[in-house]
Design a protein around this motif. Structure first.
Motif, PDB file in Angstrom:
ATOM      1  N   THR A 145       0.848  -1.191   0.000  1.00  0.00           N
ATOM      2  CA  THR A 145       0.000   0.000   0.000  1.00  0.00           C
ATOM      3  C   THR A 145       0.889   1.249   0.000  1.00  0.00           C
ATOM      4  OG1 THR A 145      -0.088   0.200   2.394  1.00  0.00           O
ATOM      5  CG2 THR A 145      -1.773  -1.181   1.375  1.00  0.00           C
TER       6      THR A 145
ATOM      7  N   TYR B  52      -3.668   0.835  -2.978  1.00  0.00           N
ATOM      8  CA  TYR B  52      -2.500   0.353  -3.718  1.00  0.00           C
ATOM      9  C   TYR B  52      -2.272   1.243  -4.942  1.00  0.00           C
ATOM     10  CZ  TYR B  52      -2.643  -3.841  -0.866  1.00  0.00           C
ATOM     11  OH  TYR B  52      -2.597  -4.702   0.176  1.00  0.00           O
TER      12      TYR B  52
ATOM     13  N   ASP C 298      -1.403 -10.263  -4.195  1.00  0.00           N
ATOM     14  CA  ASP C 298      -1.410  -9.255  -5.246  1.00  0.00           C
ATOM     15  C   ASP C 298      -2.725  -8.494  -5.270  1.00  0.00           C
ATOM     16  OD1 ASP C 298      -1.254  -7.680  -7.426  1.00  0.00           O
ATOM     17  OD2 ASP C 298      -0.294  -9.190  -8.683  1.00  0.00           O
ATOM     18  N   PRO C 299      -2.699  -7.256  -4.781  1.00  0.00           N
ATOM     19  CA  PRO C 299      -3.931  -6.474  -4.689  1.00  0.00           C
ATOM     20  C   PRO C 299      -4.573  -6.247  -6.053  1.00  0.00           C
ATOM     21  CG  PRO C 299      -2.006  -5.090  -4.364  1.00  0.00           C
ATOM     22  CD  PRO C 299      -1.526  -6.506  -4.341  1.00  0.00           C
ATOM     23  N   ARG C 300      -3.780  -6.313  -7.142  1.00  0.00           N
ATOM     24  CA  ARG C 300      -4.358  -6.047  -8.455  1.00  0.00           C
ATOM     25  C   ARG C 300      -5.353  -7.134  -8.846  1.00  0.00           C
ATOM     26  NH1 ARG C 300       1.431  -5.341 -10.971  1.00  0.00           N
ATOM     27  NH2 ARG C 300       1.650  -7.004  -9.476  1.00  0.00           N
TER      28      ARG C 300
ATOM     29  N   ARG D   6      -7.416  -8.507  -6.679  1.00  0.00           N
ATOM     30  CA  ARG D   6      -8.664  -8.262  -5.958  1.00  0.00           C
ATOM     31  C   ARG D   6      -9.421  -7.180  -6.708  1.00  0.00           C
ATOM     32  NH1 ARG D   6      -5.100  -8.640  -1.236  1.00  0.00           N
ATOM     33  NH2 ARG D   6      -4.987  -6.416  -0.942  1.00  0.00           N
TER      34      ARG D   6
ATOM     35  N   GLY E 238     -10.485  -3.839  -7.017  1.00  0.00           N
ATOM     36  CA  GLY E 238     -10.149  -2.617  -6.279  1.00  0.00           C
ATOM     37  C   GLY E 238     -11.112  -1.498  -6.609  1.00  0.00           C
TER      38      GLY E 238
END
Ligand SMILES: Nc1ncnc2c1ncn2[C@@H]1O[C@H](COP(=O)(O)OP(=O)(O)O)[C@@H](O)[C@H]1O
Ligand code: SF4
Ligand SMILES: [Mg+2]
Lengths: 333, 324
Positions: free
Chosen positions: A117, A160, B315-317, B319, B321
């Motif tokens: 983040t 992010y 990997d947040p990408r 999820r 977002g």
């Protein structure tokens, strides 16, 4: 060469003299930065322009001591607030980087870590120089984000990078560079990847920020028009050397060096209405084997036999250029 | 995230249904179990009763649906050979395989990843070259040969470690474990090293390749420009950035090793499921084969699902977002 800009005070915050950086490759020695000198004062914005491959990025990395191997600063001096950075140990340099001199790069999508983040990345940058509690780090990060114009900064700390637009991402990168009240920021093509309208926005915000905080900027760009909107002074780089420098208005109005004049003629906004845009003939020479004498000679329409001798820097008041046959006032550009 | 999981779950169910048909049909095509079940001198009466008892008089389709409905009740049938429920047969041997495989794969990862990161960070140093040489060895030397050499060296010549068996076990949660005793560890260590060597080599290569790539990225340049120490860059930025391929391979290796630890279990007489399945194939013990293959398919599906969840966490990408 100093004191030309209205905002500068006397002692320069950054003083670069005869900086020389070379890459020792199998093919030979690449003289990427060849005897660069300039000084930067508190709150001043210097624009470093030149075609791609002229050595601007390597100059930036040399300033913060981060030249990639096989490159190396072979001679010269970089003084930050009077402290010599060339030859400092890696550990000592690390303490300077990010705290007293910082750098931002072209594409924040590539520079920010996609899997951490914004808050985590800012905390890492804070902890690199200060021991801070998590909540203190959050407060400092929120402040920094707010300062660069990010709305709802506190909440955005948990987002992010991919959740920001391109312009917002570059603001985040700038906020990280500003975290420690950094006094010198080297910005390497920071708006090149952005839309023109967002570019203009960020440029004017940066200008204001620099005034407000007294931060000095070295703004690197291949695009003379970007730099002319922002910089107090312009350095024109060609083949690893500064070929012309001076206050922005003077350089734009009355370029001395044929290369600068050529750059200006290739700008849409600068051209006489109704005339064709001119490109400088030829391409940037390979820095591996530069021609003898003036490196611009193969592309220059003013070249004479004299130009087979490298021209020295000719200082005028607040101005300088490297050319045997400069365009002086009255000479048609 | 939850719709993604639901989709994956449904995919898993479809795969399991398809697997059950393939496995059932495939195993049915192998040999005639009557030769195993019924002694040649048995009377016609005994023959018919046995055939009926195992449902072998029904058609293949009927047998399949009987098998499935029993499966859903948790009943995988009786072994032809041991005359014991298949589930308890496999269940009794699973902990041995589980502890061996987990030790090997976890050990390989915990040692291999740091070595690989180091080799990727200083790729031209002597240590990096040594690490890579060992990893090439781990790739190219056959497992059974390494197993034999380990036994010859540490058990036969030096006599430091036992050559086979599980050693002392301790009961925990109603299951016997070797990892909980020192003697158990002395038995575990050689087969675990044997199994781990290949996986260690893979982990070293993965971590090295990832680290080399990330170290050249602008992310690392920017972190250095902000004054982060090299140690922080490696432990916070690089490790997280290279973790996705590592988690994938970890999952795949875990599943495939659990299913196919046969060679090592045989060499070290480790009483795990590997030995059971080899015996069941030799003896045409259909219920054991079918159950084993179905459980293995289930294992792969489950582990893949866990890997997918781990991706989303790492990997947040991946999820969903909030877009700006
Ligand atoms: N890693 C490297 N190895 C060899 N030469 C390099 C390396 N990085 C840059 N150079 C040389 O330095 C010159 C200047 O590069 P750079 O500073 O990136 O140009 P600019 O930023 O002005 O486009 C290039 O022409 C290239 O030949
Ligand atoms: S020195 Fe000669 S070749 Fe170089 S720019 Fe001036 S006129 Fe052209
Ligand atoms: Mg560049």
């Amino acid at each position: 060469m100093s004191g030309a800009s209205p905002t500068t005070s006397d002692a320069p915050i950054l003083e670069v003299s005869d900086l020389t950086t070379q890459f020792h490759t199998r093919a030979g020695v690449v003289k990427a930065v060849d005897g660069v000198s300039f000084s930067l004062h508190k709150g001043e914005i210097i624009g470093l322009v030149g075609e791609s491959g002229s050595g601007k990025s390597v100059t930036g990395f040399s300033l913060i001591g981060l030249v990639d191997p096989p490159g190396r600063v072979v001679s010269g001096s970089v003084k930050l607030d009077g402290q010599e950075l060339v030859g400092l140990s890696p550990a000592a340099l690390r303490k300077v980087r990010g705290a007293r001199i910082a750098m931002v790069f072209q594409d924040p999508m590539m520079t920010l870590n996609p899997v951490l983040t914004i808050g985590q990345q800012m905390q890492l940058a804070l902890n690199a120089h200060e021991k801070l509690s998590k909540s203190a780090a959050r407060a400092r990060s929120t402040d920094a984000l707010t300062r660069v114009g990010i709305p709802d900064a506190e909440a955005r700390l948990d987002a992010y990078p991919h959740q920001f637009s391109g312009g917002m991402r570059q603001r985040v990168a700038i906020a990280i560079a500003l975290l420690h009240g950094t006094r010198v920021i080297v910005a390497d093509e920071p708006t090149t990847a952005l839309d023109v309208s967002i570019q203009a926005q960020i440029l004017s915000e940066m200008r204001e920020l620099a005034r407000e905080m007294g931060t000095a900027l070295v703004w690197i760009s291949h695009d003379l028009s970007t730099v002319s909107a922002l910089a107090d002074r312009i350095l024109v780089m060609y083949a690893g050397r500064i070929v012309e420098e001076g206050p922005t208005a003077q350089v734009l109005r009355a370029p001395r060096h044929p290369y600068t004049a050529g750059l200006l003629r290739s700008l849409p906004a600068m051209a006489e209405p109704g005339t064709d845009l001119e490109q400088i003939p030829g391409t940037t020479p390979s820095l591996l084997n530069l021609p003898q004498g003036c490196p611009f000679r193969p592309r220059c329409d003013r070249a004479t036999d004299l130009c087979s001798e490298a021209p020295p820097m000719t200082p005028e008041t607040g101005r300088g250029y490297r050319c045997h046959h400069p365009l002086l006032d009255g000479t048609p550009a | 995230m939850s719709s993604f999981l639901l989709k994956r779950l449904l995919q898993g169910v479809v795969i399991m249904a398809a697997m059950s048909v393939i496995v059932f049909a495939g195993v049915y095509a192998i040999g005639n179990p009557l030769d195993v079940l019924i002694p040649p001198e048995a009377t016609q009466d005994v023959r018919e009763r046995t055939i009926a008892r195992f449902g072998l008089d029904k058609s293949l389709v009927e047998q399949y649906f009987l098998f499935i409905s029993n499966l859903l009740k948790g009943d995988l049938g009786l072994s032809y050979i041991y005359n014991e429920p298949v589930l308890s047969l496999i269940g009794n041997r699973l902990p041995a395989t589980l502890e061996l495989v987990l030790t090997a794969v976890l050990g390989a990862t915990l040692i291999g990843v740091p070595l690989g990161i180091y080799a990727g960070y200083k790729p031209h140093g002597f240590a990096a070259r040594a690490i890579m040489a060992i990893s090439i060895l781990g790739f190219s030397v056959p497992t059974f040969w390494v197993g034999l050499i380990l036994i010859l060296t540490f058990a036969v010549s030096l006599g430091w470690l036992p050559s086979g068996g599980r050693g002392e076990t301790v009961e925990f949660l109603g299951i016997e474990w070797s990892v909980l005793t020192l003697n158990g560890w002395s038995h575990l260590v050689l087969p675990a090293i044997n199994l781990a060597l290949f996986k260690l080599a893979i982990m070293v290569r993965l971590a090295r390749a990832g680290t080399r790539e990330v170290m050249l990225s602008d992310t690392v340049k920017f972190a250095r420009a902000a004054g982060l120490s090299e140690m922080t860059i490696l432990s916070r930025h690089v490790l997280k950035l290279i973790s996705i391929p590592i988690v994938t391979v970890f999952g795949l290796e875990l599943a495939s090793t659990l299913a196919f630890a046969v060679v090592t279990e045989t060499i070290f007489s480790w009483p795990g499921v590997g030995k059971l399945i080899i015996d069941s194939i030799k003896n045409l013990d259909r219920p054991v084969m079918v159950a084993y293959l179905i459980l293995t398919a289930g294992l792969f599906v489950t582990i893949n699902l866990c890997v997918d969840i781990a991706y989303a966490l790492l990997d947040p990408r991946l999820r969903r977002g909030r877009a700006e």
